[in-house]
Design an enzyme around this catalytic site. Sequence first.
Site: not given
Ligand code: HEM
Length: 350
Positions: A131, A166, A209, A289, A296, A313
């Site tokens: 995804e 997804r 990501s 996170h 964000f 991502h």
């Molecule tokens: C500036 C850095 C980051 C921001 C602002 C951020 C923000 C977010 C946001 C807003 C979502 C929701 C996305 C959506 O479904 O529309 C999300 C989902 C997610 N993020 Fe991040 N993220 C960041 C970095 C990371 C990193 C570095 C990782 C892991 C290495 C990560 C792992 C995840 C995962 C696994 C989800 C999916 C959760 C789910 O749908 O069950 N994120 N993130």
Amino acid sequence: MVHHNPPSRKPHDWVPPVPAFSAKIDGPVTMAYYGVQDRAGTGATIAEFQSWISSLADGVEAPDVVEFADYTDERDFYTWVAMLYWRDRSESFARWQSRPDHDAFWLSSERESGDAGYFREVFHVPNERLETLYSDQSMSVGSGAGLGSHDGPIQSHNYWGSMRDRIPGSSSDDYAGGFQLTHQPQAQTAGLGERVIASGIENLATIRSGELYDGLEGREKEVYEAELEPSVREGMRYLRDNPVASGCLSCRHMDETTGAGERIPRAFAVAHFDTLTRLEDWSESHPTHLRIFGRFVELAQELRGNVRLRLWHEVVVTRASMQHFEYVNCHPLTGFLPYSPTLTVLTPTR
Ligand code: HEM
């Protein structure tokens, strides 16, 4: 095997607070990470590796996407990586990697000694195990780079569990069963001076990501620099250093570069988890996170959608048979070496 699948956690009549898009990819994707580990710190081997990999970015069966990045690894060694993607061409990687200009460098016994290590981690991903998510319809990075415009706005995002929803195959497979990370990384005997094939890890969950942060100004730049970036840094360090508690086998927090190693305003992390569940657990429970996720969405609302920071991502869940991990003269804590069920030393013969 019959799997029990958790129901979707999407709220009834869900309306996401911000838009998001998914890449139009219908076929399989091959993702190959080729890295060089500079233990001498002189940069000489990096330059040689860069010109080799750049020459392979063109010509017969050239990849669709070529990106580069660097990071400092868990032993403090500078590491530079090329990320290559082939879309919809399941035979292409095999033909590309048997090019004479590939083998002349990769298979040379010169790679097996000295102060530089080399590795490749390759994933052959069927579409139903992939995804992608982009905060902007035309972002060109990762699996969906160069496709022009992504699908969407999509509805299945921004609730916990949407990543799983997804992944097309998640409707019939819960991706449980396989490997369970239960021990600290152990320096096994294989590594330096050797060419090692590390066996794959069943149902490994991998996320790349990232953030594209060019052109940030004013309030947005301030929030990115003071809140988002430091929290990601802390979160990635936690994952790198706490494998047993998090289920994360390897986490590399990288900055993107040009093919010649100059930094560009893009950063990302690649993290591998023993199960998709443990990746979900980290994202919905770790304070770092939760902070960036919440911040964000708030920022996007505060700026009425005029955000320059772009997030994306890609997540893949692969079977052991879809992976190929190879380490040449790398230190024994590199990549999957500390965890792979089986290490096969090819050369030199002991
Ligand atoms: C500036 C850095 C980051 C921001 C602002 C951020 C923000 C977010 C946001 C807003 C979502 C929701 C996305 C959506 O479904 O529309 C999300 C989902 C997610 N993020 Fe991040 N993220 C960041 C970095 C990371 C990193 C570095 C990782 C892991 C290495 C990560 C792992 C995840 C995962 C696994 C989800 C999916 C959760 C789910 O749908 O069950 N994120 N993130």
